[in-house]
Scaffold this motif. Structure first.
Motif, short mmCIF file in Angstrom:
data_model
loop_
_atom_site.label_atom_id
_atom_site.label_comp_id
_atom_site.label_asym_id
_atom_site.label_seq_id
_atom_site.Cartn_x
_atom_site.Cartn_y
_atom_site.Cartn_z
N TYR A 70 0.84 -1.20 0.00
CA TYR A 70 0.00 0.00 0.00
C TYR A 70 0.87 1.25 0.00
N ILE A 71 0.46 2.24 -0.78
CA ILE A 71 0.99 3.59 -0.62
C ILE A 71 -0.17 4.40 -0.07
N GLU A 72 -0.03 4.76 1.20
CA GLU A 72 -1.12 5.30 2.01
C GLU A 72 -2.25 4.27 2.02
N ASN A 73 -3.43 4.59 1.53
CA ASN A 73 -4.53 3.62 1.59
C ASN A 73 -4.78 2.96 0.24
N ARG A 74 -3.91 3.19 -0.72
CA ARG A 74 -4.11 2.63 -2.05
C ARG A 74 -3.30 1.35 -2.22
N ASP A 75 -3.98 0.27 -2.53
CA ASP A 75 -3.32 -1.01 -2.76
C ASP A 75 -2.74 -0.99 -4.18
N ILE A 76 -1.39 -1.04 -4.27
CA ILE A 76 -0.75 -0.98 -5.59
C ILE A 76 -0.24 -2.35 -6.04
N SER A 77 -0.66 -3.40 -5.34
CA SER A 77 -0.15 -4.74 -5.61
C SER A 77 -0.33 -5.17 -7.05
N MET A 78 -1.44 -4.79 -7.66
CA MET A 78 -1.73 -5.19 -9.03
C MET A 78 -1.56 -4.06 -10.03
N VAL A 79 -1.00 -2.95 -9.57
CA VAL A 79 -0.79 -1.78 -10.42
C VAL A 79 0.53 -1.92 -11.16
N THR A 80 0.55 -1.60 -12.44
CA THR A 80 1.78 -1.71 -13.24
C THR A 80 2.81 -0.68 -12.78
N THR A 81 4.06 -0.96 -13.08
CA THR A 81 5.17 -0.12 -12.63
C THR A 81 4.98 1.35 -13.01
N GLU A 82 4.64 1.60 -14.27
CA GLU A 82 4.54 2.98 -14.74
C GLU A 82 3.41 3.77 -14.11
N LYS A 83 2.44 3.06 -13.51
CA LYS A 83 1.31 3.74 -12.88
C LYS A 83 1.44 3.85 -11.37
N ARG A 84 2.54 3.39 -10.83
CA ARG A 84 2.74 3.47 -9.37
C ARG A 84 3.31 4.82 -8.93
N ASN A 85 3.78 5.60 -9.87
CA ASN A 85 4.39 6.90 -9.59
C ASN A 85 5.51 6.77 -8.55
N ILE A 86 6.45 5.89 -8.87
CA ILE A 86 7.60 5.65 -8.01
C ILE A 86 8.87 5.94 -8.80
N GLY A 87 9.77 6.72 -8.21
CA GLY A 87 11.06 7.00 -8.85
C GLY A 87 12.09 5.99 -8.37
N MET A 88 13.04 5.66 -9.23
CA MET A 88 14.05 4.69 -8.85
C MET A 88 15.42 5.09 -9.38
N VAL A 89 16.44 4.96 -8.50
CA VAL A 89 17.82 5.25 -8.87
C VAL A 89 18.65 4.00 -8.59
N PHE A 90 19.41 3.56 -9.59
CA PHE A 90 20.18 2.33 -9.47
C PHE A 90 21.65 2.63 -9.17
N GLN A 91 22.43 1.57 -9.06
CA GLN A 91 23.86 1.69 -8.79
C GLN A 91 24.56 2.48 -9.90
N GLU A 92 24.21 2.19 -11.14
CA GLU A 92 24.73 2.94 -12.28
C GLU A 92 23.71 4.00 -12.70
N PRO A 93 24.15 5.17 -13.14
CA PRO A 93 23.21 6.24 -13.51
C PRO A 93 22.25 5.85 -14.63
N LEU A 94 22.72 5.04 -15.59
CA LEU A 94 21.89 4.55 -16.71
C LEU A 94 21.28 5.70 -17.53
N LEU A 95 22.05 6.76 -17.71
CA LEU A 95 21.59 7.85 -18.59
C LEU A 95 21.78 7.43 -20.04
N PHE A 96 20.87 7.85 -20.90
CA PHE A 96 20.99 7.52 -22.31
C PHE A 96 22.19 8.26 -22.90
N PRO A 97 23.18 7.53 -23.45
CA PRO A 97 24.42 8.19 -23.90
C PRO A 97 24.23 9.13 -25.08
N HIS A 98 23.16 8.91 -25.88
CA HIS A 98 22.95 9.74 -27.07
C HIS A 98 22.10 10.97 -26.78
N MET A 99 21.70 11.14 -25.52
CA MET A 99 20.86 12.29 -25.15
C MET A 99 21.65 13.24 -24.26
#
Length: 389
Positions: A70-99
């Motif tokens: 849950y994020i607050e009272n909303r169950d996101i268990s079945m919500v797709t990644t792009e609709k969860r409104n969650i930001g993520m930062v990994f070990q590597e920056p993973l920036l697009f090299p051509h941009m």
């Protein structure tokens, strides 16, 4: 409101017995975990304990076998990644090299079909916040490691996520840059009250960043608390050793003393009575079973390295392990190893043939130690804990 709650969450990876590979399966099980809004929360533990798996379940990058998130009272268990409104930062920056940096940061907004003018304003604002204003037209290979990671953080924050997930984001940086990035993310979190879940196996990182943290082992949370709480009151041997408490001894308690392997240490009647109270269901089994007190009180003793002081001069009349103050105990030893680091002595003292005591103490005028020195170690009883296996 960005409170996160995990209830009965499970993720199982079956063993490979059918493939004749002797590899044990992995099971993640989180009965109940609550992360408050605006909290900087850490997941800490050795490699393979389930930290990143848990983070990916919250992000929706992995599918749960059981449970609810849950994020607050909303169950996101079945919500797709792009609709969860969650930001993520990994070990590597993973920036697009051509941009360019600007286009990299704007990418998420573009995917959400945010209009050009508004997109430009949001990108400009977030780049200013992370200290990259003026570098918009640079490509990733024209940025330093720290700048690239700030760009990755900006890309994650520009879409105004409910939660920011960070998976060992600074581990690939050199020590000086890692320290700078820790200070940066700590100030950013405090200033904007961002809810962050941060994965690391670095104890120094954990103690410098987190409000609270969970220590994990083999897919389970062993203990939760502030870094200070966990260090001062570790639940068991695993937590103690993982947090760097080296002085852990096994032995028995009789009367006012702890008897270890080849040494004894005065612990005082009040500490012994407190131990009896805390261990009434386990350590005092002799009351029901007829076992001897000494055998049933087998226990682990943990001594904080900063809770001791090494005294080089031996004084007449000192009796091994006897206390001359209600709050201190003394034990004889011989210095085995010495290291001097930035005003502190790090000492390893042999207190028996099998046991050594590690001590960290501030340097004082005319203080010097060498291997072979006969010493007395003064132990603060407030820095001694009795812990489980």
């Amino acid at each position: 409101m960005n409170k996160v709650q995990l209830i009965n969450v499970e993720k199982n990876y079956n063993s490979h017995e059918k493939l004749k590979i002797k590899e044990k399966g992995f099971n993640l099980h989180i009965p109940n975990l609550i992360i408050e809004e605006g909290e900087f929360f850490g997941l800490l533990g050795p490699s393979g304990c389930g930290k990143s798996t848990l983070l990916k379940l919250v992000a929706g990058l992995l599918e749960m076998d059981k449970g609810n998130i849950y994020i607050e009272n909303r169950d996101i268990s079945m919500v797709t990644t792009e609709k969860r409104n969650i930001g993520m930062v990994f070990q590597e920056p993973l920036l697009f090299p051509h941009m360019t940096l600007k286009d990299n940061v704007a990418f998420g907004l573009k995917m959400r079909k945010v209009k050009g003018t508004e997109r430009e304003e949001e990108v400009s604002k977030i780049l200013s916040i992370v200290g990259l204003k003026g570098l918009e037209k640079r490509y990733p290979n024209e940025l330093s490691g720290g700048q690239q990671q700030r760009g990755a953080i900006a890309r994650a924050l520009v879409c105004k996520p409910n939660i920011l997930l960070m998976d060992e984001p600074f581990s690939a940086l050199d020590p000086k840059l890692r320290e700078e990035m820790r200070g940066f993310i700590k100030e950013l979190q405090k200033k904007y009250n961002i809810t962050i879940i941060f994965v690391t196996h670095d104890k120094e990182e954990a103690f410098s960043l987190f409000h609270r943290m969970a220590i994990m082992e083999e897919g389970k949370i062993v203990q939760i608390g502030s870094p200070k709480e966990l260090y001062e009151k570790p639940k068991n041997m695993f937590v103690s050793r993982f947090l760097g408490i080296k002085n852990i001894f096994t032995g028995n308690i009789k009367e006012d003393y702890f008897y270890g392997e080849g040494f004894k240490l005065y612990i005082g009647m009040k500490y012994r009575n407190n131990l009896r109270k805390n261990l009434c269901n386990t350590a005092l089994k002799f009351e029901k079973t007829g076992e001897t007190e000494e055998a049933s009180l087998n226990k682990y003793l943990a001594i904080k390295p900063e809770g001791c002081k090494v005294i080089k001069e031996l004084k007449e009349g000192f009796s091994n392990s006897k206390s001359y103050n209600d709050n201190f105990s003394y034990i004889h030893g011989e210095v085995k190893n010495t290291t001097f680091i930035q005003g502190f002595w790090h000492l390893e003292v042999n207190i028996s043939l099998k046991c050594s005591l590690y001590v960290i103490q501030i340097n004082e005028e005319n203080m010097d130690f060498s291997p072979g020195d006969r010493v007395i170690v003064k132990c603060n009883l407030d820095k001694i804990d009795f812990i489980g296996e």
